[in-house]
Design an enzyme around this catalytic site. Structure first.
Site, mmCIF file in Angstrom:
data_model
loop_
_atom_site.group_PDB
_atom_site.id
_atom_site.type_symbol
_atom_site.label_atom_id
_atom_site.label_comp_id
_atom_site.label_asym_id
_atom_site.label_seq_id
_atom_site.Cartn_x
_atom_site.Cartn_y
_atom_site.Cartn_z
ATOM 1 N N SER A 234 0.837 -1.193 0.000
ATOM 2 C CA SER A 234 0.000 0.000 0.000
ATOM 3 C C SER A 234 0.876 1.248 0.000
ATOM 4 C CB SER A 234 -0.883 -0.038 1.249
ATOM 5 O OG SER A 234 -1.962 0.847 1.129
ATOM 6 N N GLU A 305 -7.951 -3.207 -6.997
ATOM 7 C CA GLU A 305 -8.749 -2.957 -5.777
ATOM 8 C C GLU A 305 -8.233 -1.727 -5.045
ATOM 9 O OE1 GLU A 305 -8.969 -7.692 -4.684
ATOM 10 O OE2 GLU A 305 -7.530 -6.384 -3.685
ATOM 11 N N PRO A 306 -8.397 -0.552 -5.610
ATOM 12 C CA PRO A 306 -7.901 0.639 -4.923
ATOM 13 C C PRO A 306 -8.735 0.991 -3.701
ATOM 14 C CG PRO A 306 -9.137 1.259 -6.882
ATOM 15 C CD PRO A 306 -9.066 -0.252 -6.875
ATOM 16 N N CYS A 376 -2.951 9.704 26.461
ATOM 17 C CA CYS A 376 -1.951 9.683 27.536
ATOM 18 C C CYS A 376 -0.651 9.023 27.125
ATOM 19 C CB CYS A 376 -2.532 8.974 28.743
ATOM 20 S SG CYS A 376 -4.070 9.692 29.261
ATOM 21 N N GLU A 377 -0.118 9.417 25.978
ATOM 22 C CA GLU A 377 1.225 8.942 25.650
ATOM 23 C C GLU A 377 1.922 9.910 24.709
ATOM 24 O OE1 GLU A 377 1.265 5.232 23.152
ATOM 25 O OE2 GLU A 377 -0.650 4.970 24.157
HETATM 26 N N1 LLP Z 1 -6.383 -5.200 -1.691
HETATM 27 C C1 LLP Z 1 -5.822 -5.853 -0.668
HETATM 28 C C2 LLP Z 1 -5.753 -7.305 -0.716
HETATM 29 C C3 LLP Z 1 -5.297 -5.141 0.419
HETATM 30 O O1 LLP Z 1 -4.726 -5.805 1.405
HETATM 31 C C4 LLP Z 1 -5.363 -3.730 0.443
HETATM 32 C C5 LLP Z 1 -4.842 -2.971 1.574
HETATM 33 C C6 LLP Z 1 -5.985 -3.078 -0.648
HETATM 34 C C7 LLP Z 1 -6.474 -3.851 -1.700
HETATM 35 C C8 LLP Z 1 -6.130 -1.593 -0.699
HETATM 36 O O2 LLP Z 1 -4.895 -0.980 -0.739
HETATM 37 P P1 LLP Z 1 -4.795 0.607 -0.951
HETATM 38 O O3 LLP Z 1 -5.247 0.922 -2.359
HETATM 39 O O4 LLP Z 1 -5.666 1.255 0.046
HETATM 40 O O5 LLP Z 1 -3.373 0.905 -0.745
HETATM 41 N N2 LLP Z 1 -3.409 0.930 7.242
HETATM 42 C C9 LLP Z 1 -2.400 1.169 6.247
HETATM 43 C C10 LLP Z 1 -2.763 0.563 4.915
HETATM 44 C C11 LLP Z 1 -3.025 -0.912 4.974
HETATM 45 C C12 LLP Z 1 -3.411 -1.501 3.651
HETATM 46 C C13 LLP Z 1 -3.900 -2.887 3.803
HETATM 47 N N3 LLP Z 1 -4.325 -3.506 2.591
HETATM 48 C C14 LLP Z 1 -2.155 2.669 6.132
HETATM 49 O O6 LLP Z 1 -2.822 3.444 6.802
HETATM 50 O O7 LLP Z 1 -1.293 3.091 5.384
#
Ligand code: LLP
Length: 447
Positions: A234, A305-306, A376-377
């Site tokens: 990502s 899959e954006p 609190c950190e």
């Molecule tokens: N497809 C799959 C299988 C995924 O695991 C993810 C994200 C996506 C699509 C979507 O990816 P994107 O287009 O949003 O980059 N919490 C982290 C990001 C974790 C992404 C997890 N998987 C952050 O805040 O940067």
């Protein structure tokens, strides 16, 4: 682009598409004044530009065609699920919880793609019962679970109207492959490498064995094996790793004669002044070129899959400044009324953001401060190195842009801070799509 001076105003490029700054310097989004939104709905507040969201979904469908799925983990509520569906996207859900929300929103099950590296029997059963469009198979244990469920469907209370799965319902499945391509992003969100909890490794031979199993289940009429899936990571800025992954996968994929190939999500977005990210159309075009070069048949449905690239820049967070604390010889701390409970990304990944005053959005920001939350950190940082106007003071509304992805969706109740409301703004109207949690919500589950 030459990066703006660190103390310049916030770049328009990190604001939602309908953002406008009036003659007095006040910022509106979707025709709504941000300071007024904060007064009306309270803070912290997530504000999404509905036009921006819809345009981003449409651009994704234009770039990838039918089948492109919005990764709901980036930001999900019923209104968002409906919006992505209305704009022609499929929806990627990675848990039974995400599945529940999108079904409750009325999205047809055949528009859904089910992910997850550890799908439970219950989650698989629920997905089968409603007839999800695709299941992305992630492990040999999952293949066994699917086979057992389809052979012997359980009674499912409350999942579908009649509570019983149609006998021998045949799901479309794709196998998730880790191609061994590493991307330059934070290690916590890197997934395409061999050493991963996700999918089947190509070089270890696991991918070949998984494909063999799924092909056998297809031959027996248990599943319909339609394709291969790979997600690299990502917040990826370079397009080259996606093309590289296509080349790595092509020799494996082409002989299978399958109709679908999914490259996952991961397109990076610009968070701060001067950062640049590729656009959706360029991402799709570079993947299409790589597919052609790698000899992938032209009739294969290649899709993605954006998540982040659909919602991140459409959303901003509004906070109220509560204290301004000067620590001589060190820095000035600006404390706001949220923090790691509404945006854990700075703590988790060291992510950076801009901060500015919507009452004075074109003002220069000469004052270097650390914007911190109320938890609190010491790690509870919102913007580690922010620049704000000299006039910034207690009670000001402070805005952090590009907070539409993985903020609300990763929000918590740490320190029993109620989670913020979410409003969608368009044409001068703000509609609350997720209400603010109340203090009573904090004890709702206690028995
Ligand atoms: N497809 C799959 C299988 C995924 O695991 C993810 C994200 C996506 C699509 C979507 O990816 P994107 O287009 O949003 O980059 N919490 C982290 C990001 C974790 C992404 C997890 N998987 C952050 O805040 O940067």
């Amino acid at each position: 682009m030459i990066p703006s001076a660190p103390d310049g105003p916030v770049d328009r490029s990190v604001l939602p598409s309908t953002a406008e700054i009036d003659a007095d310097g006040r910022l509106t989004i979707g025709g709504c004044d941000l300071v007024e939104l904060a007064e009306t709905h309270g803070t912290p507040l997530f504000v999404y530009d509905e036009t921006h969201l819809r345009t981003a979904c449409r651009e994704a469908v234009d770039a990838w065609g039918d089948g492109v799925a919005y990764a709901t983990k980036a930001f999900l509520c019923m209104a968002m699920a409906r919006l992505a569906h209305e704009e022609g996207m499929c929806l990627d859900v990675a848990t039974g919880g995400e599945l529940h929300v999108v079904l409750a929103a009325g999205v047809p099950a055949d528009r859904l793609v089910l992910h997850g590296n550890n799908k439970s029997t219950e989650e698989l059963a629920a997905a089968l019962a409603v007839g999800v469009g695709r299941i992305i198979v992630d492990s040999f244990d999952e293949i066994d679970r699917l086979e057992a469920l389809i052979a012997d469907p359980p009674e499912l209370a409350g999942t579908v109207d009649d509570g019983v799965m149609p006998p021998r319902w045949r799901p479309k499945v794709l196998a998730r492959i880790t191609p061994g391509v590493e991307v330059h992003t934070h290690e916590f969100v890197r997934t395409g490498q061999e050493d991963s909890k996700f999918g089947f490794g190509l070089t270890s031979g696991a991918a070949a064995r998984a494909v063999e199993k799924l092909a056998a289940l297809d031959a027996q009429g248990i599943v319909e094996f339609v394709g291969i899936h790979a997600h690299l990571g990502s917040q990826v800025f370079a397009l080259a790793p996606f093309a590289q992954a296509i080349h790595v996968l092509a020799d494996f994929f082409a002989p299978l004669g399958l109709p679908e190939l999914v490259v996952g999500g991961g397109l990076g977005v610009a968070y701060v002044n001067g950062e640049e990210a590729p656009v959706m159309a360029d991402w799709a075009a570079s993947v299409a070129d790589a597919c052609q070069e790698a000899g992938i048949a032209a009739d294969v449905r290649v899709t993605a899959e954006p998540g982040r690239s659909i919602v991140a820049a459409a959303g901003v967070t509004l906070y109220r400044v509560g204290t301004v604390k000067d620590v001589p010889g060190h820095r000035t701390y600006l404390a706001v009324d949220g923090g790691m409970s509404d945006n854990p990304r700075p703590v988790l990944y060291g992510s950076g953001y801009e901060a500015f005053l919507p009452r004075s959005a074109d003002a220069h920001r000469p004052m270097g401060v650390r914007v911190v939350g109320k938890h609190c950190e010491t790690g509870d940082v919102v913007v580690a190195d922010a620049f704000v106007p000299q006039s910034t003071s207690v009670d000001d509304i402070l805005c952090t842009p590009v907070t539409g992805a993985y903020g609300h969706s990763m929000a918590s109740n740490y320190n029993k801070v109620p989670r913020p409301a979410v409003v969608f703004v368009a044409d001068g109207i703000a509609r609350v799509v997720v209400r603010r949690e109340t203090l009573d919500d904090l004890i709702r589950l206690d028995v």
